[in-house]
Design an enzyme around this catalytic site. Sequence first.
Site, PDB file in Angstrom:
ATOM      1  N   HIS A 113       7.828  -2.036  10.131  1.00  0.00           N
ATOM      2  CA  HIS A 113       7.212  -2.364   8.842  1.00  0.00           C
ATOM      3  C   HIS A 113       7.979  -1.802   7.636  1.00  0.00           C
ATOM      4  CE1 HIS A 113       3.744  -3.907   6.722  1.00  0.00           C
ATOM      5  NE2 HIS A 113       3.610  -2.780   6.061  1.00  0.00           N
TER       6      HIS A 113
ATOM      7  N   ASP B  99       0.844  -1.197   0.000  1.00  0.00           N
ATOM      8  CA  ASP B  99       0.000   0.000   0.000  1.00  0.00           C
ATOM      9  C   ASP B  99       0.884   1.254   0.000  1.00  0.00           C
ATOM     10  OD1 ASP B  99      -2.138   1.660   0.159  1.00  0.00           O
ATOM     11  OD2 ASP B  99      -2.842   0.947   2.110  1.00  0.00           O
TER      12      ASP B  99
ATOM     13  N   SER C 196       4.489  -6.034   2.415  1.00  0.00           N
ATOM     14  CA  SER C 196       3.224  -5.608   2.999  1.00  0.00           C
ATOM     15  C   SER C 196       2.007  -6.146   2.242  1.00  0.00           C
ATOM     16  CB  SER C 196       3.224  -4.067   3.064  1.00  0.00           C
ATOM     17  OG  SER C 196       2.142  -3.600   3.816  1.00  0.00           O
ATOM     18  N   MET C 197       1.184  -5.270   1.681  1.00  0.00           N
ATOM     19  CA  MET C 197      -0.004  -5.701   0.938  1.00  0.00           C
ATOM     20  C   MET C 197       0.382  -6.464  -0.333  1.00  0.00           C
ATOM     21  SD  MET C 197      -3.263  -3.294  -0.065  1.00  0.00           S
ATOM     22  CE  MET C 197      -2.629  -2.416  -1.509  1.00  0.00           C
TER      23      MET C 197
ATOM     24  N   ASP D 217       4.891  -5.472  14.015  1.00  0.00           N
ATOM     25  CA  ASP D 217       5.999  -4.714  13.414  1.00  0.00           C
ATOM     26  C   ASP D 217       5.700  -3.218  13.376  1.00  0.00           C
ATOM     27  OD1 ASP D 217       4.257  -4.330  11.305  1.00  0.00           O
ATOM     28  OD2 ASP D 217       5.570  -5.176   9.771  1.00  0.00           O
TER      29      ASP D 217
END
Length: 408
Positions: free
Chosen positions: A388, A38, A192-193, A356
Site C-alpha cells: 500500500h 488517510d 488510498s482514501m 496490497d
Amino acid sequence: MKIFIFTIIIILLFIIDNVQLWHFKGKQKSPVIFVPGDGGSQVEAKINKTTVPHYLCEKTSTDYFNIWLNLELLVPIIIDCFIDNMKLTYNNVTRTTKNTAGVDIKIPGWGDPFVVEYLDPSKASPGSYFRYIGDMLVNDLGYVRNLSLRGAPYDFRKAPNENAEFFIKLKALVEETYSMNNNEPVTLIAHSMGGPMCLLFLQQQTTAWKNKYINSLITLAAVWGGSVKAIKVFAIGDDLGTYVLRERTLKDQQITSPSLGWLLPSKYFWKNTEVLVETATKNYTLLDLQDYFININVPNAWEFRKDTEKYQADYSAPGVEIHCLHGIAVNTVEKLYYKPGVTIDGYPQLINGDGDGTVNKRSLEGCLHWKDQQKQKIYHQPFPNTNHMEILRNPNVLQYIKSVLSAN
Ligand SMILES: *[C@@H]1O[C@H](CO)[C@@H](O)[C@H](O)[C@H]1NC(C)=O
Ligand SMILES: *[C@@H]1O[C@H](CO)[C@@H](O)[C@H](O)[C@H]1NC(C)=O
Ligand SMILES: *[C@@H]1O[C@H](CO)[C@@H](O)[C@H](O)[C@H]1NC(C)=O
Ligand SMILES: *[C@@H]1O[C@H](CO)[C@@H](O)[C@H](O)[C@H]1NC(C)=O
C-alpha cells in the site's frame, strides 16, 4: 566568417530547441494535484489546555507546531500527549466531532505540494509521502512546484460529512491550476482514501465542468470499497507499518477518526453472508458489525459507519479517464479469527487473503465496475508484490505515471 555564421546557427538552434522544450514542458503537460489518503497530510496543533494525561505533557504552546507526522512525539509517554492532542471526541447527537478541549488543529499548506510530499517538515525519511512522484515530475518532466504541481491536504481524521469545505476548495484549486497553466486540464493523482475522496468530488461536478477542467484521475491503491483492515484497526489498532510504534497505544487515537468508519467494508463489495469476524460462539457479517463494535467497546465505529455509508462508492462512475494502479499479491487481512478460548477483548488471529497489505483485492479493483458506465477510458494496472505504501515509490509505477503525463 563561416565559423561565425555556423556558431550563430548553432546558438539559434539551441534557443529554438529550448523555447520548444520550455513550450512543451510549460504548456502542454497536464498540471498535477496530489490528493492524499488517510494520514497523508501534515497536521499542526496549538494548545492551551487545563488538563493533560501525563505530567510530562505540555499544557500550552506559543504557536502551532507540527504534530503529524512528528516522530519525536511518538516515543513512549510523549505518545500519550500526542494521542490526547490528536484524538477527536464524537457527539452522537450532533453527529460531529471536536478536538480535545484547548487544542486547535490546522492543516497547513493548502495548494502546496510540500505538505503532502513530506509529512514530517524536517523531511525525515519515514515521513516521505508523495515525495518520489513529486521529484520525478519535477526532475524528469519539468513540473514546477506551486505552479504545475500542487497539493490538496485535508483533515484525514474526518470523513466526507465533516469535510464539505474540502470539496469546495478542491474545485477552486483545480480551476486556478488550470488557469495558471494556460488552460490545460488538470490530472488528479490520489493515494488510498484520496481515491474515494476524488470520486465523490467528481460525482459532484457536471460533465461540462469535468470535460473542461479534468485531464484524468490517476489512483494509487485507492480504497474503492472499504477494507477489512478498518475492522482490525477498530479492534486492535495499527502500528502504521513501523515496528517501534505499539498498535494498542495508537488505537486510542485511531478509533476516534470517523474516516476509519468510512473505510469499513462496503455493502457494495461484501455479501451479507461473508464472515468478517469469526468466534467460537458467533460469526459476524456486515449485518452484525454493530454488535461486534458494541462487544469490543467501540460503539462509535458503528455511528461513524451510519454517518458515512452514503459516501461509500456506489456504481456511479466518475466520468473522467482513470488510471487505476494498485499493488497485488500481498497478504491482506480478510477475516478476524478469535480462537476457541480467546475472548472478544482478546487478540484475534488475522486471516489473510489477496490485496496490497492494507486494502483487499476486490476493493482495489473497484474501478473496473465503471467500465461499462462511462465513455472515458479506464486503465487498470496491478503491480505484484507492491504494498500500500510502496506503490508511492515503485519504479514501475513512477514510469507509468511518467508515460501517462508525457503523452499529453
Ligand atoms: C489559555 O486559556 C485560558 C483559559 O483557560 C485563557 O485565560 C488564556 O488567555 C489562554 N491563553 C492563550 C495564550 O490563549
Ligand atoms: C451516545 O453517547 C452517550 C454518551 O457517550 C452514550 O451513553 C449513548 O449510549 C450513546 N448512544 C449511542 C446510540 O451510541
Ligand atoms: C510554495 O508556496 C508556499 C506558500 O506560499 C511557500 O511557502 C513555498 O515555499 C512554495 N514552494 C516552492 C517550492 O516555491
Ligand atoms: C462460523 O463460520 C465458520 C465458517 O466461516 C463455520 O465453520 C462455523 O461453524 C461458524 N460458527 C458459528 C458459531 O456459526
